[in-house]
Motif scaffolding. Sequence first.
Motif, short mmCIF file in Angstrom:
data_model
loop_
_atom_site.label_atom_id
_atom_site.label_comp_id
_atom_site.label_asym_id
_atom_site.label_seq_id
_atom_site.Cartn_x
_atom_site.Cartn_y
_atom_site.Cartn_z
N GLY A 109 47.90 43.63 35.86
CA GLY A 109 47.18 44.43 36.79
C GLY A 109 45.88 44.61 37.98
N ALA A 110 46.67 43.14 38.59
CA ALA A 110 46.25 43.02 39.35
C ALA A 110 46.34 44.42 40.73
CB ALA A 110 46.13 41.62 40.15
N ASP A 111 44.95 44.84 41.72
CA ASP A 111 46.10 45.53 42.52
C ASP A 111 45.00 46.02 43.58
OD1 ASP A 111 43.56 46.25 41.59
OD2 ASP A 111 43.48 48.47 41.32
N GLN A 112 44.40 44.57 43.83
CA GLN A 112 43.83 43.80 45.54
C GLN A 112 44.63 42.99 45.76
OE1 GLN A 112 40.17 43.43 44.47
NE2 GLN A 112 39.54 45.74 43.73
N ASP A 116 39.83 37.91 42.08
CA ASP A 116 38.08 37.49 42.65
C ASP A 116 37.29 37.33 41.61
OD1 ASP A 116 38.30 40.13 41.37
OD2 ASP A 116 36.97 41.42 41.91
N HIS A 117 38.84 36.48 39.98
CA HIS A 117 38.33 36.25 39.22
C HIS A 117 38.48 34.56 39.06
CE1 HIS A 117 37.53 39.76 36.47
NE2 HIS A 117 38.89 39.94 37.71
N PRO A 118 37.24 33.80 38.07
CA PRO A 118 37.60 32.09 37.92
C PRO A 118 39.21 31.72 37.76
CG PRO A 118 35.70 32.75 37.55
CD PRO A 118 36.52 34.05 37.73
N VAL A 119 39.35 31.07 37.87
CA VAL A 119 41.13 30.92 37.49
C VAL A 119 40.83 29.42 37.06
CG1 VAL A 119 43.39 30.44 37.85
CG2 VAL A 119 42.70 32.51 38.57
N LEU A 120 41.79 29.23 35.01
CA LEU A 120 41.95 27.96 34.27
C LEU A 120 43.50 27.91 34.38
CD1 LEU A 120 41.35 25.44 33.14
CD2 LEU A 120 41.19 27.14 31.24
N ILE A 121 43.56 26.42 35.14
CA ILE A 121 45.70 26.85 34.75
C ILE A 121 45.79 25.43 34.56
CG2 ILE A 121 45.48 25.92 37.39
CD1 ILE A 121 48.15 26.32 37.60
N VAL A 145 40.59 32.68 45.24
CA VAL A 145 40.27 32.95 44.03
C VAL A 145 38.46 31.55 44.17
CG1 VAL A 145 40.60 31.46 42.05
CG2 VAL A 145 42.48 32.68 42.54
N PRO A 146 37.90 32.90 44.22
CA PRO A 146 36.35 32.20 43.86
C PRO A 146 36.49 30.59 43.41
CG PRO A 146 36.72 33.50 41.77
CD PRO A 146 38.30 33.52 42.66
#
Length: 721
Positions: A109-112, A116-121, A145-146
């Motif tokens: 759903g990202a529309d930008q 702007d969210h932290p990511v755990l991969i 990614v911040p």
Amino acid sequence: MPFISKIERQTDYSQFDSTVPIVIDNGGSYFRIGWAGEDEPRVIFRNIVQRPRHKTTGETVTVVGDHNPALLRYFDCTRSGPRSAFDGNVVYQFEIMEYILDFGFDRLGADQSQIDHPVLITECACNPIQSRCRMAELLFESYGVPSIAAFGVDAAFSYKYNQQLGICNSDGLAICSGFMTSHAIPFINGEPAYEACCRTNVGGYHVTDYLKQLLSLKYPHHISKLTWEKVEDLKMEHCYIAPDYTSEVRIFQKGAKEAEEKTRCWQLPWTPAPAEEQPSEEELARKAALKERQGQRLREMAEAKRSSRINELENDIRGLEFLLKQLKQVEENNVPAFLRETGYASKQEIESNLAKAIQSLRKAKGEQVETEEKMDASMADKYNLVNVPDDVLTPEQLKEKRKQLFLKSTTEARQRAKQKRIEEELEREKQMKMEEEKRLENPERYLEDLRAKYRELSEKVEQRKRLKTNGNNTNGNQNGSGGVGRGERLNAAQRERMRLLTTAAFDRGKGEDTFGIKDEDWQLYKLMSRDNDDEEDEKSNEDEADLARVSSRLREIDPTFFPKSESGSSTAEPPRFRPLTKEDFQLILGVERFRCPEVLFQPNLIGIDQSGLDEMAGVSIRRLPCKNQGLEERITKSILMTGGSCQYPGMAGRLEAGIRMIRPCGTPITVVRASDPSLDAWRGASVYAAAMQFPNQTFSRTDYYEKGEDWLRRYQFNYTL
């Protein structure tokens, strides 16, 4: 059961606070992405990219994840197959990885333009630093990614999640069998001991590929139906791990009832052929009447065409006769002018055309053409020296006379041959007409007589071929091996000729060669030429021609007739045509059900000289940094199976039996399976990212710009918060 992809675009992306992390399980087979703290990932799709070309416009499109066959039929996929970003279990194609991340963030759903969210991969165990640095660069530079959690291992997240559920202990062993590789990772006090882990390059991909190869060799005519997706579904639904591979093979080798019970059948789509109903008597009568009307119509058309041709020829004959009458009345001086007006070069041409028209008219009316035509005036003018005595001719005229004699004889021979062909054609048509009358009078008897004639001619031709090949076997030279000698291939006339040659050679060899001095010596050649080879060849050709004619006639009127083969076999079997049945579209899975997953325990079945899952557990325990019997026993008491390739029935029992064989007698061994081997890695990462201490484990974008990639080399991820 096979996994179900979820690619619906989410609509609640803006409702999550920017501090809520995004959790990504970047597996070799499936890509899973969702929000931290949730029990299920929001989006799941195949971790592959395909770039086919549109068949009409030539435009190249990018297809990520599972494809819809109904849509891909408009694209040319032959030059661009599915591609993965992984080499084994390590990401190395970051261009493809960018396509996958774009699709994953879009489905979330990202529309930008930035995330702007932290990511755990997640990543694989002992992932190379180069791959980890390139992934961090991709997330920071391309997506903004911040912060990211510096790459946890999927098997460790699964083990920690099941530890919280009480399935395994803090000290244990995680055996993760993934898509391309399998790992054995020991855990001490809740933390993985990577220095003791073990890896084998065998996973679910190799099981599916091995099953696809076996089924393709077993059913080559259904190879188009054996797609990768379908074979993977068959693997997940029907394959199992045999407790004892050798004993299981013996069961299927004997073909006992137990083997039949373990056999599975996959029915391919099949539509039965419509049953052909025998036509009724009314239908047969209707078809016969229709055929008769069509035949009558064709006969009427032929008769009309014949009448038109006869009228045309009669008009041409009357016109030519009228021209000849007019030509007689014209004076000799005006003859050339008259001929130029009529379009003819000479009177002989008019008479020749008249003769041809008369002959064509007779042929059209069915009358027999005269065998010997009278030499007309043109022929007499053309060969005017033939009947002149030689003593009154000059040398040049004698030469011209010989030339005219040769041309006249050639022309007459050609006319006789043409007349003979016409007579043969008329005789053949007459004979065919008589045979057709016989057939219509009594069809059954006619067919029986024709078959008898075919058998007679066939036997005669075969006997002549045998005699030509083996002779009549009167000289007794047949060898024991079944071959024939030179004498057996000669008939009586040829053997007599050979005897005469041998006698002449013997007589000449006694002394001086005097052959040819006496006139009677030359009689030898006359005796040698007195054979019936030419007559036999002519008879053979006539019989073969009659046989071919009768065979062709039988094919026309008898649909059950099949001619004998050229090899001369007496029994001619018709080609076996049978309609396809339901059984022809069934794929039987027998020994393949346990033979394919066996590669996880015996990789040498597919040519990989590495350890199996049970041996990996023993190797990993032996590599532990501290040699403590109590620690080893605690580890063997908590062995967790995780990963998509650990879902086969019988996996736990086979793994426990294999580990018990390499451990000391009396060692407590407990093998359990994860609550959900496929999703527990993502769920464990989701729980980890939702913890309050999670921000302490992240690596921010500011740190990346200040410290660079070297900081990632020294970073140690802690799974216990």
